[in-house]
Design a protein around this motif. Sequence first.
Motif, PDB file in Angstrom:
ATOM      1  N   LYS A   1       0.810  -1.221   0.000  1.00  0.00           N
ATOM      2  CA  LYS A   1       0.000   0.000   0.000  1.00  0.00           C
ATOM      3  C   LYS A   1       0.843   1.271   0.000  1.00  0.00           C
ATOM      4  CE  LYS A   1      -3.959  -2.282   2.115  1.00  0.00           C
ATOM      5  NZ  LYS A   1      -4.824  -2.489   3.266  1.00  0.00           N
TER       6      LYS A   1
ATOM      7  N   VAL B   1      -5.541  -3.233   9.490  1.00  0.00           N
ATOM      8  CA  VAL B   1      -6.032  -1.844   9.507  1.00  0.00           C
ATOM      9  C   VAL B   1      -6.461  -1.507  10.925  1.00  0.00           C
ATOM     10  CG1 VAL B   1      -7.826  -0.250   8.674  1.00  0.00           C
ATOM     11  CG2 VAL B   1      -6.858  -1.964   7.121  1.00  0.00           C
TER      12      VAL B   1
ATOM     13  N   GLU C   1      -3.003   7.156   7.205  1.00  0.00           N
ATOM     14  CA  GLU C   1      -3.891   7.921   6.326  1.00  0.00           C
ATOM     15  C   GLU C   1      -4.870   8.724   7.163  1.00  0.00           C
ATOM     16  OE1 GLU C   1      -4.242   4.570   2.758  1.00  0.00           O
ATOM     17  OE2 GLU C   1      -5.970   5.001   4.014  1.00  0.00           O
TER      18      GLU C   1
ATOM     19  N   VAL D   1     -10.948   9.114   6.148  1.00  0.00           N
ATOM     20  CA  VAL D   1     -11.752   9.804   5.143  1.00  0.00           C
ATOM     21  C   VAL D   1     -13.217   9.794   5.567  1.00  0.00           C
ATOM     22  CG1 VAL D   1     -12.457   9.802   2.708  1.00  0.00           C
ATOM     23  CG2 VAL D   1     -10.129   9.100   3.340  1.00  0.00           C
TER      24      VAL D   1
ATOM     25  N   PHE E   1     -16.209   9.499   4.267  1.00  0.00           N
ATOM     26  CA  PHE E   1     -16.828   9.145   2.982  1.00  0.00           C
ATOM     27  C   PHE E   1     -18.318   8.867   3.134  1.00  0.00           C
ATOM     28  CE2 PHE E   1     -14.865   5.209   4.650  1.00  0.00           C
ATOM     29  CZ  PHE E   1     -15.943   4.338   4.655  1.00  0.00           C
TER      30      PHE E   1
HETATM   31  P1  ADP Z   1      -8.012  -4.391   3.385  1.00  0.00           P
HETATM   32  O1  ADP Z   1      -6.743  -4.401   2.595  1.00  0.00           O
HETATM   33  O2  ADP Z   1      -7.963  -5.259   4.593  1.00  0.00           O
HETATM   34  O3  ADP Z   1      -9.255  -4.582   2.548  1.00  0.00           O
HETATM   35  P2  ADP Z   1      -8.642  -1.564   3.459  1.00  0.00           P
HETATM   36  O4  ADP Z   1      -7.508  -0.641   3.266  1.00  0.00           O
HETATM   37  O5  ADP Z   1      -9.588  -1.740   2.327  1.00  0.00           O
HETATM   38  O6  ADP Z   1      -8.086  -2.940   4.016  1.00  0.00           O
HETATM   39  O7  ADP Z   1      -9.486  -1.097   4.731  1.00  0.00           O
HETATM   40  C1  ADP Z   1     -10.586  -1.840   5.221  1.00  0.00           C
HETATM   41  C2  ADP Z   1     -11.740  -0.906   5.531  1.00  0.00           C
HETATM   42  O8  ADP Z   1     -11.328   0.084   6.491  1.00  0.00           O
HETATM   43  C3  ADP Z   1     -12.207  -0.111   4.325  1.00  0.00           C
HETATM   44  O9  ADP Z   1     -13.140  -0.843   3.561  1.00  0.00           O
HETATM   45  C4  ADP Z   1     -12.818   1.111   4.987  1.00  0.00           C
HETATM   46  O10 ADP Z   1     -14.129   0.838   5.427  1.00  0.00           O
HETATM   47  C5  ADP Z   1     -11.908   1.344   6.175  1.00  0.00           C
HETATM   48  N1  ADP Z   1     -10.841   2.296   5.820  1.00  0.00           N
HETATM   49  C6  ADP Z   1      -9.636   1.998   5.285  1.00  0.00           C
HETATM   50  N2  ADP Z   1      -8.906   3.108   5.055  1.00  0.00           N
HETATM   51  C7  ADP Z   1      -9.662   4.143   5.466  1.00  0.00           C
HETATM   52  C8  ADP Z   1      -9.455   5.578   5.497  1.00  0.00           C
HETATM   53  N3  ADP Z   1      -8.333   6.164   5.097  1.00  0.00           N
HETATM   54  N4  ADP Z   1     -10.479   6.331   5.980  1.00  0.00           N
HETATM   55  C9  ADP Z   1     -11.630   5.774   6.411  1.00  0.00           C
HETATM   56  N5  ADP Z   1     -11.865   4.447   6.413  1.00  0.00           N
HETATM   57  C10 ADP Z   1     -10.906   3.632   5.952  1.00  0.00           C
END
Ligand code: ADP
Length: 370
Positions: A87, A138, A165, A168, A170
């Motif tokens: 990532k 995460v 990060e 967000v 969203f």
């Molecule tokens: P994985 O590689 O395990 O799928 P992700 O990076 O997709 O991990 O993160 C899993 C979940 O965590 C995302 O689907 C989202 O709901 C939440 N998430 C991840 N990054 C962020 C962010 N920067 N801001 C808000 N929510 C986040």
Amino acid sequence: MMAPQAVHLGFDLHVLAEGPDVSAVKAVSSAPVGDYTDLETLRAFARGKDVVTFDHEHVPNEHLQTLIDEGVNVQPRPSALVHAQDKLVMRRAIEALGLPNPRWAAVASVAELVAFGDEAGWPVVLKTPRGGYDGKGVRIVEDHVAAQACADWFDAGRFDALLAEEKVDFSRELSAMVARTPGGEARAWPVVHTIQVDGVCDEVIAPAAELDPAVEEAAREAALTIAREFGVTGAMAAELFETPGHGAGFVINELAMRPHNTGHWSMDGCVTGQFEQHLRAVLDLPLGDTRPLGGRTVMKNYLGGANEDLYSMYQAALAAEPRAKIHAYGKSVRPGRKIGHINVVAEPGESVASVRERANRVAALIRDGQ
Ligand code: ADP
């Protein structure tokens, strides 16, 4: 799920299976069991094949490079795959393309994490650059105290740095999927709305309802740009966060370079589904039309639940919804394990709520037995 498409197109599909009981073994006639991290196993498997491709991103890149050096046609290339594996690599590369990232930093210590949070605002999302899936790897870090509690990840020393990060804000999660051939032909599917439960994709509404056409266009273009610039071949999903009124209206969360859960709807909802398209793409054949066949499609995953004898419920589930297309993975039932999905395509004029209702009803019957 690639196997039936290979049969339709008349290709011989061979699978290097992790074990004798994985689902793919049931679906193909040639599925030698072997360790995909062992170079000799990979060499033996690749011998005589027109192309080697993947349904996950965990084959060691140095082995893939060795195979390529020895003349094997590996698609996608490790130079593309690394953006789905790491990532931090992805964040840097997306930034270099000028595409929408959340605020981010590589942090090597609790002190650097705290400094990032103080600057970008709390909470912060902390991620391991490699090895995460379905939300593992995460952490949401609320404040300074929580940051101190992340010392274990830094102390473990598995990575030079972790990814921090901004959290967000969203409105929903979206996915923009494309497929690209080694020759450079690329096609995008419509952008879809993905509903996550506990970090796991649960449901997909395709195309996403009430999506600003300018955001849809920009998201598709971003995915196509990534595919082209990173040299992606085969299917790729760009997972996005929708941020109405901010910046481009979305930021990129992460990438997957393979057929993806957020593309399962296309199996029944599109002229060309993602598994067929992936095969065409890695073989450098012309790609198929990616338009939806009819109205919206809802894809609902079903996880292992109370009901262990799935087929005992087929009488009720199939009768409940004749339009449901069931895709069972042939896996044993374990709580929380993805064991299948259901696609339901809307009839003309049918509301999204109604299609969701139908897909969820069938999933509940199979999963819970009631
Ligand atoms: P994985 O590689 O395990 O799928 P992700 O990076 O997709 O991990 O993160 C899993 C979940 O965590 C995302 O689907 C989202 O709901 C939440 N998430 C991840 N990054 C962020 C962010 N920067 N801001 C808000 N929510 C986040």
